[in-house]
Scaffold this active site. Sequence first.
Site, PDB file in Angstrom:
ATOM      1  N   ASN A   5       0.826  -1.112   0.132  1.00  0.00           N
ATOM      2  CA  ASN A   5      -0.029  -0.122  -0.031  1.00  0.00           C
ATOM      3  C   ASN A   5       0.989   1.352  -0.090  1.00  0.00           C
ATOM      4  O   ASN A   5       1.745   1.217   0.476  1.00  0.00           O
ATOM      5  CB  ASN A   5      -1.008   0.109   0.946  1.00  0.00           C
ATOM      6  CG  ASN A   5      -2.277  -0.960   1.278  1.00  0.00           C
ATOM      7  OD1 ASN A   5      -2.661  -0.899   0.260  1.00  0.00           O
ATOM      8  ND2 ASN A   5      -2.603  -1.435   2.228  1.00  0.00           N
ATOM      9  N   ARG A   6       0.279   2.273  -0.391  1.00  0.00           N
ATOM     10  CA  ARG A   6       0.818   3.811  -0.223  1.00  0.00           C
ATOM     11  C   ARG A   6       0.961   4.239   1.297  1.00  0.00           C
ATOM     12  O   ARG A   6      -0.156   4.163   1.648  1.00  0.00           O
ATOM     13  CB  ARG A   6       0.340   4.754  -1.148  1.00  0.00           C
ATOM     14  CG  ARG A   6       1.028   4.780  -2.383  1.00  0.00           C
ATOM     15  CD  ARG A   6       0.370   5.971  -3.293  1.00  0.00           C
ATOM     16  NE  ARG A   6       1.054   7.119  -3.244  1.00  0.00           N
ATOM     17  CZ  ARG A   6       0.682   8.285  -3.981  1.00  0.00           C
ATOM     18  NH1 ARG A   6      -0.317   8.352  -4.757  1.00  0.00           N
ATOM     19  NH2 ARG A   6       1.307   9.401  -3.866  1.00  0.00           N
TER      20      ARG A   6
END
Length: 222
Positions: free
Chosen positions: A34-35
């Site tokens: 994920n960012r």
Amino acid sequence: SYFAKPTKPLQGIKILVTAGPTREIIDPVRYITNRSSGKMGYALAESAAALGAEVTLISGPTALKPPAGVTFVPIETAQEMYEEVLKYFPDTNIVIKAAAVADYRPKIIYDNKMKKGDGDLVLELERTIDILKTLGEKKEKQILVGFAAETENVQAYATKKLKTKNLDMIVANNVKQEGAGFGVDTNIITIYTRNGEVMEYPLLSKQEAAKEILMKAATFLE
Ligand code: CTP
Ligand code: CA
């Protein structure tokens, strides 16, 4: 002096912070993630320690240095984060889940590097455990603080998570808003509480936001 404000308002309080992304392995050279820079979670851990709390930081891989004076537990996968969180949970007063946990992981982890073929590739993914929801089901006196990084319908999604995960408060931000996105040193947060309070904040540094979140969470302690 008699008038001095306490400088360590969180003295004696045990706080567990999760931060950063998780990394879900595909094969020895690949993963999905994920960012998340980890900046908000690390700011929370650092501020909590500065306010006198006993802090454990469980973190996925980030480029950040763990703050001094906190117990640092590095993890990679959502499953590892879950197992570490469960170890600390019984002896924790406040849990703050700033981590961007992967919702899905590859169903099969390949022992060797996958070789490319001529056609497309379909990866089958399975759900990871919802750590915060599980804590919401297990909680006794612990205060649970969630995060909701949204791109639309922020209030509706955040308050739904507050209820379904049995949280005491949730910190929401619209990551499409300038100054509230990924990797920056600022955030624009709204806090929703179990009592129906809505607290909207202006653009703050992540340090300032951390202090607001911590002091609000501490008001729920008995
Ligand atoms: N969370 C968690 N375990 C997961 C997924 C999320 O503990 N497997 C936590 C996050 O750390 C965050 C909160 O739940 O504090 C909300 O995460 P978010 O991704 O916004 O919500 P989800 O419930 O995963 O729903 P969706 O991604 O569909 O919006
Ligand atoms: Ca999610």
